[in-house]
Every structure is written in C-alpha cells, then in structure tokens.
Motif scaffolding. Structure first.
Motif, short mmCIF file in Angstrom:
data_model
loop_
_atom_site.label_atom_id
_atom_site.label_comp_id
_atom_site.label_asym_id
_atom_site.label_seq_id
_atom_site.Cartn_x
_atom_site.Cartn_y
_atom_site.Cartn_z
N UNK A 32 0.84 -1.04 -0.08
CA UNK A 32 -0.06 0.19 -0.10
C UNK A 32 1.03 1.33 0.15
N UNK A 33 2.01 1.38 0.84
CA UNK A 33 2.84 2.39 0.78
C UNK A 33 3.66 2.50 -0.59
N UNK A 34 3.88 1.56 -1.14
CA UNK A 34 4.51 1.68 -2.52
C UNK A 34 3.40 2.31 -3.62
N UNK A 35 2.42 1.73 -3.29
CA UNK A 35 1.26 2.28 -4.20
C UNK A 35 0.85 3.90 -4.12
N UNK A 36 1.00 4.36 -2.76
CA UNK A 36 0.84 5.69 -2.42
C UNK A 36 1.87 6.35 -3.11
#
Length: 310
Positions: free
Chosen positions: A292-296
């Motif tokens: 999720x962090x990589x996506x954001x």
C-alpha cells in the motif's frame, strides 16, 4: 423622434389644432384628441399633397398625417383579438400612414384614405406576424392569408361568438375543404395553420416562483458539447487518459508500475480487477501494508509527472 409625433421643426410649423395630439402614453386622451381633429376636404387634401410632392412641404405632410390619425385608430381596433397592445398597433399603423402620405399621388383620382388603408394594414400585419409568437407562424402568401382570415371564417362556419378560444375548436373535414376553396389555398395549408394556432409558446426557463429547473426546456435543450470550457476539459481528460497516463507510468520503477497497473488499470474478462494487496504482498514477499505504501508513493510520482507535463 417618437413615431407618434412629428419632428420638432414640423410641430413648430403646425398651428392649432394640429399640434394638440398627446403621446400614446395616455391612450384614451390620444384617441379623443385625434377624433377631434377636423377632416380635410378633397380640395384641401389635393392642395396639401401637391405642396408635399412639388416642394417637400413638411407642414403639408404633417396636416395630411394628422387628419388621418383617426383612420389608424379605427383600423387598429380590428386587430385587438391578437392580444397585442392597442398602443403598439396604432403606432405601427401610423408608420404605414406616413409611408402612404410620402407616396401619395393626388393626380391618380383617389382619396388618401383609400390609398393609406393598404399601407396601414400592411404595417400592422407585419407587426402582428413578428410579435404574436416568438416563432413566425406565417411566412408565405398563403399562410398570411390563412392567418388573418382563418379565425373569422371558423366563427362563421360554426356560428360561434368571437372569443379568445375560438381558434382552439378543430375544423371538420368539410370545413377544411370550404376554407381551402374560399381562400384558394391547399387543404394541407389549412390544416397546418390550424395546428399552429392550436400551439402555444413555451418558456425556456421556469418562472421566478419555480425552484425546480429540471423540467424546464432549458434543462434538456441546451447543447453544451461545443461550449469552450467543456471542450477544453474533454481534451484534457482525453490527454490524461491516454498519452499523459503512459508518460506518468514511465517515471515509475518496474515494481511500482506493476503494482499500479494491477491495482488500477487491469480489468479481467469477467469484469474483475487485478491482484489484491495481499496477493501482491505474497508475490513480492512483503506485507500488504508495504504494498500500500509503494502504491501511494507511486501515485504521488505520477501526479507530479502529470502536472509538470500539463
């Protein structure tokens, strides 16, 4: 210059009672005044008309006009059934009277009253056709003939009293044939004019006391496809959905790009999306929160790239 009054130079030149006609602001006073203006004899009319034609005598023109103002009032009364202001009808009729005076030739052997009648009616007819409805209802010769005769003929055929709703009573087939024959027009033209009379104007926008605009024609008749702002917005949207998106994806590393594509851009045959956070986490050996962090972070990079290339 007020069309109902002569020019200042003319008014000064004309002596009483010719200069005593009030404006149309007080219609009753105007009508009473013009009815008191004395009529001209045939000899007086001829002399004034010759002075106007030979010497461009403004005073002569004024006296000819003023002595026939009562004729305009009389003709205008015949057209009150169309719902237009009587003052406006008189004003337009006076325009026709002045045109008639300008063109009148006393050597033709007719009185001005007979000659002016055509011009007065012509101006009033034109005014009615332009203002009776927002959309013109009579443009051809046959349509004009029907417009000014159909309602009176219907009253005669049906034996009804003249009232505002008479034209809403439909004609029978036999009556249509009678009207077409007497006016020398086609049956189809009678039917078409009858339908136009039966229609009415519809306001594009709701009245001031109506809050809901969803049912007013303005809500569904407006075509905003060519409106400049919307056209620019559509162009920008197409750019972002195509070349702009590809440029934004190019700024990402391979892992970030795949995560974004799986999460937001991939659509399977069954209509479902791509991989979930947990499926991607299992593939890359990290936690779902890390995916999720990589996506954001990837979304922020893409947004920055889109802004810079806009």
């Amino acid at each position: 210059m007020d069309i109902m009054n002569l020019s200042r130079s003319t008014a000064v030149a004309i002596r009483d009672p010719w200069a005593l006609v009030p404006s149309l602001g007080n219609l009753d006073a105007y009508i009473a005044s013009v009815n008191r203006i004395p009529l001209l004899t045939a000899e007086e009319e001829g002399k004034l008309a010759r002075r106007l034609r030979e010497h461009q005598d403004v005073e002569a023109a004024g006296r000819l006009v003023l002595s026939h103002l009562r004729l305009v009032v009389s003709v205008a009364r015949q057209y009150l059934g169309y719902g237009l202001p009587q003052g406006d009808l008189i004003q337009e009729g006076n325009v026709g009277l002045m045109k008639a005076v300008k063109r009148f030739d006393p050597e033709q052997g007719v009185r001005l009253v007979s000659y002016a009648l055509h011009w007065i009616k012509a101006e009033i007819h034109e005014y009615i056709l332009k203002n009776w409805r927002m959309v013109k209802v009579a443009t051809t010769k046959a349509q004009r003939k029907l417009f000014f005769n159909l309602r009176s003929m219907k009253r005669q055929l049906k034996g009804e009293a003249a009232d505002a709703d008479t034209h809403r009573t439909s004609l029978t087939e036999a009556e249509i044939d009678t009207v077409a024959r007497e006016l020398n027009v086609k049956r189809e033209e009678v039917i078409e004019m009858e339908a136009r009379f039966a229609g009415c104007d519809v306001a594009l926008e709701p009245g001031s006391d109506e809050d809901d605009e969803s049912f007013a024609p303005i809500a569904y008749l407006a075509d905003d496809r060519q409106e400049p702002t919307r056209a620019l917005e559509a162009r920008a949207r197409d750019e972002l959905a195509g070349p702009g998106l590809l440029r934004a994806l190019d700024v990402l590393d391979a892992r970030s790009r795949r995560i974004v594509e799986e999460r937001w851009l991939k659509v399977n045959d069954d209509g479902s999306g791509g991989m979930t956070l947990h499926e991607l986490a299992a593939e890359y050996g990290v936690s779902a929160e890390r995916i999720r962090q990589i996506e954001v972070a990837a979304m922020k990079k893409m947004k920055k790239a889109l802004v810079e290339t806009a």
